[in-house]
Design a protein around this motif. Sequence first.
Motif, short mmCIF file in Angstrom:
data_model
loop_
_atom_site.label_atom_id
_atom_site.label_comp_id
_atom_site.label_asym_id
_atom_site.label_seq_id
_atom_site.Cartn_x
_atom_site.Cartn_y
_atom_site.Cartn_z
N TRP A 1 0.84 -1.13 0.05
CA TRP A 1 -0.01 -0.13 -0.08
C TRP A 1 0.70 1.23 0.00
N ARG A 2 2.13 1.13 0.50
CA ARG A 2 2.82 2.18 0.53
C ARG A 2 3.26 2.85 -0.81
N GLN A 3 3.77 1.63 -1.32
CA GLN A 3 4.42 2.14 -2.87
C GLN A 3 3.37 2.02 -3.85
N LEU A 4 2.26 1.66 -3.67
CA LEU A 4 1.21 1.67 -4.72
C LEU A 4 1.07 2.73 -5.79
N PRO A 5 0.91 4.05 -5.02
CA PRO A 5 1.10 5.28 -5.86
C PRO A 5 2.13 5.30 -6.88
N SER A 6 3.58 5.04 -6.43
CA SER A 6 4.75 5.20 -7.19
C SER A 6 4.80 3.79 -8.23
N VAL A 7 4.30 2.88 -8.05
CA VAL A 7 4.46 1.81 -8.75
C VAL A 7 3.47 2.05 -10.14
N THR A 8 2.25 2.51 -9.82
CA THR A 8 1.36 2.80 -10.76
C THR A 8 1.95 4.09 -11.79
N ASP A 9 2.60 4.99 -11.09
CA ASP A 9 3.39 5.93 -11.90
C ASP A 9 4.28 5.42 -12.68
N ALA A 10 5.24 4.65 -12.24
CA ALA A 10 6.41 4.11 -13.06
C ALA A 10 5.77 3.19 -13.91
N PHE A 11 4.82 2.37 -13.90
CA PHE A 11 4.13 1.44 -14.68
C PHE A 11 3.80 2.14 -16.02
N GLN A 12 3.15 3.26 -15.95
CA GLN A 12 2.78 4.10 -17.00
C GLN A 12 3.73 4.88 -17.68
N ALA A 13 4.64 5.31 -16.82
CA ALA A 13 5.95 5.91 -17.31
C ALA A 13 6.65 5.01 -18.38
N ALA A 14 6.65 3.88 -18.17
CA ALA A 14 7.30 2.81 -19.07
C ALA A 14 6.59 2.36 -19.99
N ASP A 15 5.50 3.03 -20.25
CA ASP A 15 4.55 2.88 -21.47
C ASP A 15 3.69 1.60 -21.32
N PHE A 16 3.35 1.14 -20.37
CA PHE A 16 2.40 -0.11 -19.99
C PHE A 16 1.20 0.61 -20.13
N THR A 17 0.09 0.18 -20.75
CA THR A 17 -1.13 0.59 -20.52
C THR A 17 -1.85 0.11 -19.27
N TRP A 18 -2.05 0.91 -18.29
CA TRP A 18 -2.38 0.28 -16.91
C TRP A 18 -3.93 0.02 -16.78
N ARG A 19 -4.34 -1.16 -16.55
CA ARG A 19 -5.54 -1.54 -16.42
C ARG A 19 -6.21 -1.82 -15.28
N GLY A 20 -5.74 -1.82 -14.26
CA GLY A 20 -6.29 -2.02 -12.84
C GLY A 20 -5.18 -2.66 -12.03
N LEU A 21 -5.99 -3.15 -10.68
CA LEU A 21 -5.05 -3.66 -9.58
C LEU A 21 -5.87 -5.11 -9.54
N ILE A 22 -4.91 -6.17 -8.82
CA ILE A 22 -5.47 -7.32 -8.35
C ILE A 22 -5.06 -7.29 -6.67
N ALA A 23 -5.84 -7.65 -6.17
CA ALA A 23 -5.55 -7.52 -4.62
C ALA A 23 -5.20 -9.20 -4.26
N TRP A 24 -4.15 -9.44 -3.29
CA TRP A 24 -4.00 -10.59 -2.66
C TRP A 24 -4.05 -10.32 -1.44
N ASP A 25 -5.29 -11.05 -0.61
CA ASP A 25 -5.62 -11.19 0.54
C ASP A 25 -4.96 -12.06 1.39
N LYS A 26 -4.01 -11.84 2.43
CA LYS A 26 -3.35 -12.59 3.05
C LYS A 26 -3.81 -13.38 4.30
N GLY A 27 -5.18 -12.86 4.56
CA GLY A 27 -5.89 -13.38 5.65
C GLY A 27 -5.60 -12.70 6.85
N LEU A 28 -6.24 -13.30 8.11
CA LEU A 28 -6.50 -12.52 9.39
C LEU A 28 -5.22 -12.61 10.14
N SER A 29 -4.29 -13.39 9.82
CA SER A 29 -2.97 -13.67 10.67
C SER A 29 -2.10 -12.35 10.23
N SER A 30 -2.55 -11.56 9.11
CA SER A 30 -1.72 -10.39 8.89
C SER A 30 -1.44 -9.39 10.23
#
Length: 253
Positions: free
Chosen positions: A105-134
């Motif tokens: 969550w901390r680097q999510l904005p940075s990664v979405t910026d870099a992803f688009q700057a690298a000329d990928f077409t950003w299409r969304g997010l996939i969440a990985w739920d690690k469960g209640l032991s987090s």
Amino acid sequence: MKPYYERAGIALYHGDCHEVFPVLEPGKFSVMLTDPPYCSGAATSSAKTADPVAKYCQNGDAKGRPTFSGDAKDQRSFVAWSVFWMSACRRLLKDGGYGLVFTDWRQLPSVTDAFQAADFTWRGLIAWDKGLSSRSPHKGYARHQCEYLVWGTNGKCRPRADAGPFPGCHHESVRQADKFHIVGKPTELMVKLVEFCPVGESLIDCFAGSGTTLVAAAKSGRYGVGIEREEANCEIAARRLDRFFESPERQEN
């Protein structure tokens, strides 16, 4: 440059991305699926430059797993570095190939910026739920229960007849017996994610770690190339791949 490990359509290179990318064939891969260093988990400069074991392992206990380098960048240098490797890797993808990059969550904005700057077409997010032991710092706090994949394509997202639509959220708990890297992902999670790659085609993992993406590819009838600069992790990955290729599961198939 020769692979550190090569067997049955799976190859692992020991080195930095910038050393390995030039020896790979442009347009070869259908999917980039990777888990780069997050450079996260700390609020101060001294904490950010701490060993990843101190940042990411509960009570600083790595349980015998090796640490890794490259996790001490500040946010500006992290974005610049991410644009560099994402751009170089995108050129190795086929037209319409997928890019999937793990982040927190901390680097999510940075990664979405870099992803688009690298000329990928950003299409969304996939969440990985690690469960209640987090972990949660204290009562009254929301658990840091999810990590994310920024996903998109190298150009158009073409309709598929062989697979999809793919889940936008995965529920997989972390099991210590299946964790070979201090920030390793569950093998079954990666088996589900490699479905983005058509059977019989190739994917690339630029930060292969303990080889979970490559193991998942092998288990699922895909080919793969991994890059990892820590030799200790390369050795772990090689042993895991050998165990799979020599297992009764593999022999029966």
